[in-house]
Design a protein around this motif. Structure first.
Motif, PDB file in Angstrom:
ATOM      1  N   ASP A  93      -6.659   8.398   5.667  1.00 36.07           N
ATOM      2  CA  ASP A  93      -6.265   9.060   4.395  1.00 36.07           C
ATOM      3  C   ASP A  93      -5.600   8.058   3.586  1.00 36.07           C
ATOM      4  O   ASP A  93      -4.921   7.081   3.849  1.00 36.07           O
ATOM      5  N   VAL A  94      -5.900   8.575   2.056  1.00 40.25           N
ATOM      6  CA  VAL A  94      -4.997   7.893   1.060  1.00 40.25           C
ATOM      7  C   VAL A  94      -3.972   8.719   0.376  1.00 40.25           C
ATOM      8  O   VAL A  94      -4.673   9.681  -0.158  1.00 40.25           O
ATOM      9  N   ILE A  95      -2.759   8.341   0.088  1.00 38.63           N
ATOM     10  CA  ILE A  95      -1.808   9.329  -0.146  1.00 38.63           C
ATOM     11  C   ILE A  95      -1.555   8.565  -1.614  1.00 38.63           C
ATOM     12  O   ILE A  95      -1.069   7.496  -1.880  1.00 38.63           O
ATOM     13  N   ILE A 114      -1.002   4.888  -0.982  1.00 36.47           N
ATOM     14  CA  ILE A 114      -0.614   4.376   0.340  1.00 36.47           C
ATOM     15  C   ILE A 114      -2.184   4.630   1.371  1.00 36.47           C
ATOM     16  O   ILE A 114      -2.518   5.959   1.430  1.00 36.47           O
ATOM     17  N   GLU A 115      -2.352   3.731   1.829  1.00 26.55           N
ATOM     18  CA  GLU A 115      -3.650   3.911   3.023  1.00 26.55           C
ATOM     19  C   GLU A 115      -2.713   4.215   4.273  1.00 26.55           C
ATOM     20  O   GLU A 115      -2.025   3.413   4.719  1.00 26.55           O
ATOM     21  N   VAL A 116      -3.172   5.378   4.935  1.00 29.39           N
ATOM     22  CA  VAL A 116      -2.498   5.466   6.167  1.00 29.39           C
ATOM     23  C   VAL A 116      -3.486   5.273   7.347  1.00 29.39           C
ATOM     24  O   VAL A 116      -4.580   5.569   7.560  1.00 29.39           O
ATOM     25  N   LEU A 117      -2.917   4.381   8.081  1.00 28.43           N
ATOM     26  CA  LEU A 117      -3.764   3.650   9.224  1.00 28.43           C
ATOM     27  C   LEU A 117      -3.070   4.261  10.598  1.00 28.43           C
ATOM     28  O   LEU A 117      -3.788   4.501  11.794  1.00 28.43           O
ATOM     29  N   ILE A 162       0.894  -5.810   4.825  1.00 35.55           N
ATOM     30  CA  ILE A 162       0.534  -4.455   4.617  1.00 35.55           C
ATOM     31  C   ILE A 162      -0.173  -4.372   3.273  1.00 35.55           C
ATOM     32  O   ILE A 162      -0.402  -3.062   2.657  1.00 35.55           O
ATOM     33  N   GLN A 163      -0.786  -5.370   2.844  1.00 37.63           N
ATOM     34  CA  GLN A 163      -1.920  -5.291   1.841  1.00 37.63           C
ATOM     35  C   GLN A 163      -3.097  -4.407   2.263  1.00 37.63           C
ATOM     36  O   GLN A 163      -3.400  -4.710   3.316  1.00 37.63           O
ATOM     37  N   SER A 164      -3.419  -3.464   1.289  1.00 31.87           N
ATOM     38  CA  SER A 164      -4.647  -2.738   1.680  1.00 31.87           C
ATOM     39  C   SER A 164      -5.678  -3.086   0.969  1.00 31.87           C
ATOM     40  O   SER A 164      -5.649  -3.385  -0.449  1.00 31.87           O
TER      41      SER A 164
END
Length: 473
Positions: A300-302, A310-313, A395-397
């Protein structure tokens, strides 16, 4: 219990704790082999219908934390014997009497809410007297301060030890409202609708999987005008890990994942009762992280409160997502002169530092050194851990501004701190990862098993130091 009483000389009645340097104990009928005075060793002496507990201090320097632990050791022993009126003999150490009082009051706390009545301790600590000799002035002030601080820590422990079926985001918000009414604080609670309308995408995402909706709690202590110090706390009332579910072993301890937020309540309580002349705001982001058909998912992306994405991993790295919204809100709404955040953020911090120390992250070397020194005195030690470009790069997405984990186990605590730093901007800031010392699994000299209230004593000591400096300028 009654307030702590400060006297020149301990009264003749009641149980007493006396501190003894190693090699200096002399009493007829007791040999050095029986009691030498080694650190935290004890001897019980019965005399004229009362009990005297001698506690060894060893041979090293008598520090604040040594006397705190020694007082806790002696008080705990007398409490187990049913002692209700206890006297601390601090005539030899009047400047440290406050720390002895802290140890005694913290050791007297017990969490027994769910014990059957016949299994509860029958006695309570009714009075605590501390003898300081003729040095009553500054000693009296320190004893009064330490009493308020210890009571605030025990208040935090009482909330923190409650299970997740008792403390939910909603009931934690109720505790905050009660605290505000009792301590003359301003309080505002953002419920689910206000969070939705305000764009708090991070808090809402973490709480989506639970039947207990999230809350954002704001408490304000405003004795003077000016920019406040803001303290942000993570309060996950239960952390299953969500879709990225945790192993079952020790998952019961995840009721303690709320301790950063609970510490914020205790700090505001102590600040108010101490009459601290420092504007102070507490912001607590509270959610329950559960797996369900509604839960947020890996991938998901928040969009957070500040608009940053924020990309959720991994849904078990939820605390930093809560902090993103809470810190972003605090920076925008209050423009802090200084911001702290407290969070049981990473297991990696326990691997790095063990369970006694919190990790401290800040780009301000003076603040780092001050927290380091105050932590030793407060009995809540911290250790500096690094920030840096390598952790920001981790933490770069490819899809969003940042991803919530790096994808490797390397430098996990620094990666978590680097994530939070994205929402701090140019605000002076320190991040305290309290995952290790937030609770204990064994009895310590002045702490029973369970929640410690870590962070309250450290940050109150910082605020007292700041207030003293500013009163002189």
């Amino acid at each position: 219990m009654n307030r702590v009483q400060i006297v020149e000389k301990a009264p003749e009645d009641g149980d007493r704790v006396i501190f003894v340097r190693q090699g200096e104990f002399a009493k007829e009928g007791v040999s050095q082999e029986e009691f030498e005075g080694a650190k935290f060793s004890t001897l019980i002496w019965r005399e004229a219908g009362r009990r005297i507990v001698y506690v060894g201090l060893g041979t090293g320097p008598v520090t604040a934390d040594l006397l705190r632990k020694a007082a806790g050791t002696g008080t705990r022993l007398l409490r187990k014997l049913g002692g209700e009126e206890i006297h601390l003999d601090c005539v030899a150490y009047p400047e440290l009497a406050g720390f002895a009082v802290e140890g005694a009051l913290l050791s007297a706390y017990r969490f027994e809410d769910f014990r059957m009545p016949d299994a509860r301790k029958k006695s309570t600590l009714r009075t605590l007297t501390v003898a300081v000799g003729k040095e009553e002035g500054e000693s009296r002030l320190e004893v009064e301060r330490s009493t308020i601080v210890a009571e605030a820590v025990n208040y935090v422990r009482q909330i923190g030890n409650q299970p997740a079926n008792v403390i939910t985001p909603a009931t934690l918000a109720d505790k905050a409202r009660e605290l505000a009414a009792d301590c003359h604080l301003q309080c505002h609670v953002f419920g689910p609708q206000e969070l939705e309308e305000g764009g708090f995408g991070g808090i809402l995402a973490v709480g989506k999987g639970s039947d207990n909706p999230p809350r954002l709690i704001v408490l304000e202590h405003r004795p003077t005008e000016g920019k406040p110090i803001v303290i942000v706390g993570k309060a996950v009332t239960f952390d299953s890990g969500g879709i990225s579910i945790k192993p079952g072993e020790h998952m019961d301890e995840m009721k303690f994942d709320k301790m950063g937020g609970c510490a914020v309540l205790g700090i505001l309580r102590a600040a108010s009762r101490l009459g601290l002349r420092v504007p102070l705001v507490g912001v607590v982001a509270s959610a329950e992280n559960m797996p369900s058909a509604r839960a947020y998912r890996p991938g998901d992306v928040i969009r957070s409160y500040s608009g940053k994405t924020i990309e959720v991993l991994n849904t078990d790295a939820e605390g930093r997502i809560l902090l993103a919204d809470a810190v972003g809100y605090a920076v925008k709404q209050f423009d802090p002169r200084l911001l702290f955040d407290l969070a049981t953020l990473t297991g990696a911090c326990i691997v790095a530092l063990g369970r006694n120390r919190a990790g401290v992250f800040t780009s301000d070397p003076d603040l780092r050194d001050q927290l380091w020194g105050l932590g030793e005195m407060a009995g809540e030690p911290v250790w500096p851990l690094p920030l840096g470009e390598e952790f920001e790069e981790a933490i770069q997405s490819d899809l969003a501004l940042v991803k919530n984990i790096s994808g490797t186990r390397e430098g996990g605590s620094s990666v978590g701190a680097a994530f939070v730093q994205h929402w701090v901007g140019k605000t002076p800031w320190a991040h305290l990862d309290i995952a290790g010392p937030a609770w204990v699994n064994r009895e310590l000299p002045y702490l029973e098993k369970g929640v410690t209230g870590f962070g309250v004593r450290l940050l109150i000591r910082y605020l007292l130091s700041l207030a003293a400096q500013e009163s002189k300028s």
